[in-house]
Motif scaffolding. Structure first.
Motif, mmCIF file in Angstrom:
data_model
loop_
_atom_site.group_PDB
_atom_site.id
_atom_site.type_symbol
_atom_site.label_atom_id
_atom_site.label_comp_id
_atom_site.label_asym_id
_atom_site.label_seq_id
_atom_site.Cartn_x
_atom_site.Cartn_y
_atom_site.Cartn_z
ATOM 1 N N PHE A 172 -0.292 26.998 -22.655
ATOM 2 C CA PHE A 172 -0.143 26.809 -24.075
ATOM 3 C C PHE A 172 0.345 28.116 -24.657
ATOM 4 C CE2 PHE A 172 -3.485 23.700 -23.055
ATOM 5 C CZ PHE A 172 -2.933 22.579 -23.622
ATOM 6 N N ALA A 173 1.013 28.050 -25.778
ATOM 7 C CA ALA A 173 1.495 29.285 -26.382
ATOM 8 C C ALA A 173 1.561 29.140 -27.881
ATOM 9 C CB ALA A 173 2.878 29.646 -25.840
ATOM 10 N N LEU A 174 1.144 30.194 -28.578
ATOM 11 C CA LEU A 174 1.317 30.274 -30.013
ATOM 12 C C LEU A 174 2.455 31.252 -30.240
ATOM 13 C CD1 LEU A 174 0.587 29.796 -32.938
ATOM 14 C CD2 LEU A 174 -1.144 31.578 -32.775
ATOM 15 N N VAL A 175 3.583 30.744 -30.638
ATOM 16 C CA VAL A 175 4.754 31.584 -30.805
ATOM 17 C C VAL A 175 5.403 31.282 -32.140
ATOM 18 C CG1 VAL A 175 5.212 31.767 -28.349
ATOM 19 C CG2 VAL A 175 6.208 29.905 -29.640
ATOM 20 N N SER A 176 6.340 32.098 -32.499
ATOM 21 C CA SER A 176 7.057 31.903 -33.745
ATOM 22 C C SER A 176 7.855 30.613 -33.696
ATOM 23 C CB SER A 176 8.007 33.074 -33.987
ATOM 24 O OG SER A 176 8.907 32.765 -35.020
ATOM 25 N N MET B 97 -4.663 15.694 -24.658
ATOM 26 C CA MET B 97 -3.637 15.025 -23.845
ATOM 27 C C MET B 97 -2.980 15.993 -22.873
ATOM 28 S SD MET B 97 -1.626 12.571 -26.576
ATOM 29 C CE MET B 97 -0.415 12.081 -25.335
ATOM 30 N N LEU B 98 -2.849 17.257 -23.275
ATOM 31 C CA LEU B 98 -2.115 18.242 -22.487
ATOM 32 C C LEU B 98 -2.969 19.017 -21.496
ATOM 33 C CD1 LEU B 98 0.100 19.747 -25.330
ATOM 34 C CD2 LEU B 98 0.814 18.135 -23.565
ATOM 35 N N ASP B 99 -4.280 18.859 -21.549
ATOM 36 C CA ASP B 99 -5.108 19.756 -20.730
ATOM 37 C C ASP B 99 -6.349 19.111 -20.123
ATOM 38 O OD1 ASP B 99 -5.262 22.426 -19.739
ATOM 39 O OD2 ASP B 99 -6.937 22.815 -21.087
ATOM 40 N N LYS B 100 -6.555 17.808 -20.339
ATOM 41 C CA LYS B 100 -7.798 17.184 -19.866
ATOM 42 C C LYS B 100 -7.559 16.060 -18.869
ATOM 43 C CE LYS B 100 -10.386 19.756 -22.496
ATOM 44 N NZ LYS B 100 -11.257 20.811 -21.895
ATOM 45 N N LEU C 122 7.136 20.493 -23.731
ATOM 46 C CA LEU C 122 6.474 19.195 -23.599
ATOM 47 C C LEU C 122 5.709 18.911 -24.889
ATOM 48 C CD1 LEU C 122 5.784 16.829 -21.597
ATOM 49 C CD2 LEU C 122 3.643 18.054 -21.172
ATOM 50 N N ILE C 123 5.990 17.767 -25.501
ATOM 51 C CA ILE C 123 5.396 17.403 -26.784
ATOM 52 C C ILE C 123 4.643 16.087 -26.638
ATOM 53 C CG2 ILE C 123 5.863 16.936 -29.215
ATOM 54 C CD1 ILE C 123 8.566 18.340 -28.845
ATOM 55 N N PRO C 124 3.368 16.049 -26.967
ATOM 56 C CA PRO C 124 2.657 14.764 -26.946
ATOM 57 C C PRO C 124 3.238 13.850 -28.018
ATOM 58 C CG PRO C 124 1.299 16.477 -27.966
ATOM 59 C CD PRO C 124 2.513 17.163 -27.421
ATOM 60 N N TYR C 125 3.567 12.650 -27.633
ATOM 61 C CA TYR C 125 4.276 11.744 -28.546
ATOM 62 C C TYR C 125 3.282 10.977 -29.423
ATOM 63 C CZ TYR C 125 8.334 8.912 -29.943
ATOM 64 O OH TYR C 125 9.360 8.311 -30.641
ATOM 65 N N THR C 126 2.544 11.743 -30.211
ATOM 66 C CA THR C 126 1.622 11.141 -31.178
ATOM 67 C C THR C 126 2.410 10.723 -32.413
ATOM 68 O OG1 THR C 126 1.183 13.276 -32.229
ATOM 69 C CG2 THR C 126 -0.236 12.644 -30.371
ATOM 70 N N GLU D 157 1.037 24.998 -31.493
ATOM 71 C CA GLU D 157 -0.093 25.205 -30.587
ATOM 72 C C GLU D 157 -0.413 23.957 -29.777
ATOM 73 O OE1 GLU D 157 -3.545 26.626 -32.577
ATOM 74 O OE2 GLU D 157 -2.509 28.276 -33.550
ATOM 75 N N CYS D 158 0.030 22.798 -30.236
ATOM 76 C CA CYS D 158 -0.268 21.530 -29.571
ATOM 77 C C CYS D 158 0.854 21.091 -28.632
ATOM 78 C CB CYS D 158 -0.506 20.442 -30.618
ATOM 79 S SG CYS D 158 -1.848 20.787 -31.757
ATOM 80 N N MET D 159 1.640 22.041 -28.168
ATOM 81 C CA MET D 159 2.733 21.758 -27.249
ATOM 82 C C MET D 159 2.588 22.645 -26.025
ATOM 83 S SD MET D 159 5.411 21.818 -30.404
ATOM 84 C CE MET D 159 6.850 22.232 -29.460
#
Length: 211
Positions: A5-9, A42-45, A85-89, A117-119
């Protein structure tokens, strides 16, 4: 390379979503608020994996319908290419649809930091264009990437003349031509919707530019 995961600009990470003159931040509708915990879960569990390769297969004709006949060599995405990768919510579905419309108007729609943060992000670190995302739960995901490749444009040039005679009498002349390729830098923006049906599943997909 391990996917993290990454928090970026947003201005840096989401830059490839559009090349535009104006920028604005996405604001979702009342019905599609960001479900941050759901997206991160969704991305980590889970125990599923999405893996594949990023490449372009250049086609010189420019005729999209003929892309299935393309036998040109694969040009793998270079080291450092980022796959997202983007969760398709519902939230991200609305964003992607809105961003696509905005791009056509010359506008760049960026995501707020809490959504980035959710990608998940993966930087390709080898010559084969390979990427891997693991620990995923069943559900729908969108893969995005942007990379450069070499596009070849077919050209012909006149290299001489052939004279035509009938019974020794000159009739006309025709050009002698030679074919060559004009190589130029190009880029590809590729997205793909992927569905994981069950926990533990491994999905192999190609992110390819082929027209």
């Amino acid at each position: 390379m391990k996917t993290t995961f990454a928090l970026v600009s947003c201005a840096l990470t989401m830059a490839f979503f559009a090349q535009a003159q104006t920028t604005q931040t996405f604001v979702s509708s009342q019905n599609n608020k960001l479900e941050r915990e759901e997206a991160i879960r969704m991305l980590d569990k889970g125990n599923s994996t999405i893996t594949g390769k990023v490449f372009a297969r250049d086609i010189q004709t420019g005729i999209k319908a003929l892309s299935f006949l393309n036998t040109n060599e694969k040009q793998y995405a270079p080291t450092g290419t980022e796959v997202i990768l983007i969760p398709y919510t519902a939230y991200f579905k609305e964003y992607l649809e809105t961003a696509k419309k905005q791009r056509k108007r010359g506008k760049w729609l960026q995501l707020p930091n809490e959504a980035v943060e959710c990608m998940k992000f993966h930087k390709i670190d080898g010559g084969g264009g390979k990427f891997v995302f693991d620990k995923l739960m069943p559900g729908k995901y969108v893969l995005y990437t942007h990379f450069g490749y070499i596009h070849t444009i077919p050209r012909t040039r006149v290299v001489g003349k052939t004279d035509h005679y009938v019974n020794g009498v000159y009739q006309n002349s025709s050009d002698i031509t030679s074919s060559y390729g004009l190589r130029m830098d190009s880029d590809a923006l590729v997205e793909k919707l992927v569905t994981i049906d069950k926990d533990g599943e491994v999905k192999e997909v190609n992110l390819k530019k082929a027209e």
